[in-house]
Write a protein that holds these residues in place. Structure first.
Motif, PDB file in Angstrom:
ATOM      1  N   VAL A 115      33.639  -0.451 -12.680  1.00 35.39           N
ATOM      2  CA  VAL A 115      33.044  -0.434 -14.018  1.00 35.39           C
ATOM      3  C   VAL A 115      33.318   0.889 -14.708  1.00 35.39           C
ATOM      4  O   VAL A 115      33.666   0.940 -15.897  1.00 35.39           O
ATOM      5  N   VAL A 116      33.180   1.969 -13.955  1.00 37.82           N
ATOM      6  CA  VAL A 116      33.427   3.296 -14.550  1.00 37.82           C
ATOM      7  C   VAL A 116      34.880   3.403 -14.998  1.00 37.82           C
ATOM      8  O   VAL A 116      35.186   3.913 -16.086  1.00 37.82           O
ATOM      9  N   ILE A 141      18.929  -2.742   3.088  1.00 37.26           N
ATOM     10  CA  ILE A 141      20.018  -3.319   2.302  1.00 37.26           C
ATOM     11  C   ILE A 141      21.178  -3.561   3.265  1.00 37.26           C
ATOM     12  O   ILE A 141      21.442  -2.742   4.146  1.00 37.26           O
ATOM     13  N   MET A 201      29.619  -3.398  -1.720  1.00 34.37           N
ATOM     14  CA  MET A 201      29.947  -4.147  -2.938  1.00 34.37           C
ATOM     15  C   MET A 201      29.497  -3.398  -4.175  1.00 34.37           C
ATOM     16  O   MET A 201      30.233  -3.312  -5.164  1.00 34.37           O
ATOM     17  N   MET A 202      28.297  -2.825  -4.115  1.00 33.87           N
ATOM     18  CA  MET A 202      27.785  -2.087  -5.274  1.00 33.87           C
ATOM     19  C   MET A 202      28.640  -0.862  -5.546  1.00 33.87           C
ATOM     20  O   MET A 202      28.944  -0.547  -6.709  1.00 33.87           O
ATOM     21  N   VAL A 262      35.349   1.328 -18.177  1.00 27.41           N
ATOM     22  CA  VAL A 262      34.767   1.963 -19.380  1.00 27.41           C
ATOM     23  C   VAL A 262      35.647   3.118 -19.834  1.00 27.41           C
ATOM     24  O   VAL A 262      35.787   3.384 -21.037  1.00 27.41           O
ATOM     25  N   SER A 309      30.674  -0.523  -9.008  1.00 25.48           N
ATOM     26  CA  SER A 309      30.351   0.515  -9.992  1.00 25.48           C
ATOM     27  C   SER A 309      31.560   1.406 -10.261  1.00 25.48           C
ATOM     28  O   SER A 309      31.765   1.862 -11.389  1.00 25.48           O
ATOM     29  N   ILE A 352      27.213   5.481 -15.707  1.00 22.40           N
ATOM     30  CA  ILE A 352      27.189   4.042 -15.984  1.00 22.40           C
ATOM     31  C   ILE A 352      26.331   3.386 -14.903  1.00 22.40           C
ATOM     32  O   ILE A 352      26.591   3.532 -13.712  1.00 22.40           O
ATOM     33  N   CYS A 397      25.499  -4.066 -17.258  1.00 25.86           N
ATOM     34  CA  CYS A 397      25.983  -2.687 -17.301  1.00 25.86           C
ATOM     35  C   CYS A 397      25.286  -1.941 -18.418  1.00 25.86           C
ATOM     36  O   CYS A 397      25.173  -2.461 -19.535  1.00 25.86           O
ATOM     37  N   LEU A 440      24.922   0.058 -13.076  1.00 25.31           N
ATOM     38  CA  LEU A 440      25.293  -1.335 -12.836  1.00 25.31           C
ATOM     39  C   LEU A 440      24.145  -2.019 -12.124  1.00 25.31           C
ATOM     40  O   LEU A 440      23.613  -1.489 -11.146  1.00 25.31           O
ATOM     41  N   ALA A 441      23.739  -3.166 -12.628  1.00 25.67           N
ATOM     42  CA  ALA A 441      22.676  -3.952 -11.997  1.00 25.67           C
ATOM     43  C   ALA A 441      23.253  -5.314 -11.638  1.00 25.67           C
ATOM     44  O   ALA A 441      23.859  -5.975 -12.488  1.00 25.67           O
ATOM     45  N   VAL A 442      23.057  -5.724 -10.387  1.00 23.68           N
ATOM     46  CA  VAL A 442      23.583  -7.002  -9.902  1.00 23.68           C
ATOM     47  C   VAL A 442      22.417  -7.831  -9.402  1.00 23.68           C
ATOM     48  O   VAL A 442      21.652  -7.390  -8.539  1.00 23.68           O
ATOM     49  N   LEU A 501      20.175  -5.358  -7.320  1.00 20.15           N
ATOM     50  CA  LEU A 501      20.769  -4.119  -6.822  1.00 20.15           C
ATOM     51  C   LEU A 501      21.169  -3.266  -8.011  1.00 20.15           C
ATOM     52  O   LEU A 501      21.818  -3.752  -8.943  1.00 20.15           O
ATOM     53  N   ILE A 502      20.804  -2.004  -7.972  1.00 18.96           N
ATOM     54  CA  ILE A 502      21.080  -1.104  -9.094  1.00 18.96           C
ATOM     55  C   ILE A 502      21.786   0.120  -8.539  1.00 18.96           C
ATOM     56  O   ILE A 502      21.336   0.706  -7.540  1.00 18.96           O
ATOM     57  N   HIS A 503      22.875   0.503  -9.210  1.00 15.38           N
ATOM     58  CA  HIS A 503      23.593   1.682  -8.776  1.00 15.38           C
ATOM     59  C   HIS A 503      24.148   2.384  -9.994  1.00 15.38           C
ATOM     60  O   HIS A 503      24.692   1.755 -10.899  1.00 15.38           O
TER      61      HIS A 503
END
Lengths: 83, 169
Positions: free
Chosen positions: B147-148, B132, B139-140, B151, B144, A72, A14, A74-76, A65-67
């Motif tokens: 996560v937001v 993808i 899931m992404m 935080v 995310s 913020i 993150c 997030l990379a997985v 995977l990046i979003h």
């Protein structure tokens, strides 16, 4: 982060909007937080006005995977699905 | 650097030998009598026709000598006939060298047209693969969002004062 471990995820990272690493788990390295954040920012410029995209980086034996959401990033890191 | 004008006297060479100070062109303002210029300018044909002929002869001879010394007579050279075995050997050597260079697959397109991804084999297979999976995408998105939210819940717990007054009477 713990919930994502069940689906073949090997690492999570993150980063905040400036590239500061907020947290890292697994094989992800905190040194790549700046790169991940910058990449997400640049790719979002490809289609201005639309939602932040999900970036998939593929190599022979792993995926990343990046979003970015509300600043913020997030990379997985995943291994490819074997099933 | 060169010097246009100076108060120093010109140090012309004493012996008349050629050094860096000898004049290349004749001095245009000097009053010395210049033989060649005057005879051409004033067209005094009568007295200088003979000298002119000899001058022409000498110039012609100079040109002939220069040509003869620099001419290369191709017909008179030794002919290097290539033996059959030597020819075959050379063909084989040259082919080996040409094949050793990594080949660049150039299609029939013109030279200046841009060819992208020409070194990637089976480009269409790579590009048409599914980008993808929907599961990964969802899931992404959910991860995310979590996560937001996490935080946003970061708080500072105030336990002690940062600034403590010391009891100094």
């Amino acid at each position: 982060m713990e919930g994502a471990h069940s689906t073949g995820v090997s690492g999570v990272l993150c980063a905040d909007h400036k590239g500061l690493c907020l947290g890292v788990r697994g094989k992800a390295s905190n040194a790549s937080s700046g790169t991940v954040a910058a990449l997400a920012e640049r790719v979002a410029m490809l289609e201005p006005g639309s939602l932040d995209p999900v970036i998939l980086l593929e190599s022979d034996n792993s995926q990343c995977l990046i979003h970015r959401n509300s600043g913020i990033t997030l990379a997985v890191y995943k291994s490819p699905e074997t099933s | 650097m060169g010097c246009c004008c100076s108060t120093e006297q010109e140090n012309l060479s004493q012996d008349g030998e050629v050094n860096e100070r000898t004049r290349l062109l004749n001095d245009p303002v000097s009053n010395t009598y210049q033989v060649t210029a005057s005879s051409n300018d004033y067209g005094n044909h009568y007295s200088t026709s003979a000298t002119k002929k000899s001058d022409d002869h000498s110039v012609l001879n100079q040109i002939l000598q220069h040509t003869a010394s620099s001419i290369i007579d191709v017909g008179a050279l030794e002919c290097h006939t290539l033996e059959q075995h030597e020819y075959i050997e050379r063909v084989r050597t040259y082919n080996q060298r040409v094949n050793a260079i990594p080949q660049v697959k150039t299609s029939n397109k013109r030279h200046h047209e841009v060819q992208l991804l020409y070194d990637t084999p089976a480009t269409e297979r790579v590009l048409s693969a599914q980008p993808i999976s929907l599961a990964d995408f969802n899931m992404m998105i959910t991860a995310s969002q979590k996560v937001v939210a996490a935080v946003a819940q970061i708080r500072v717990e105030h336990k002690e004062d940062l600034v403590v007054p010391f009891g100094i009477p």
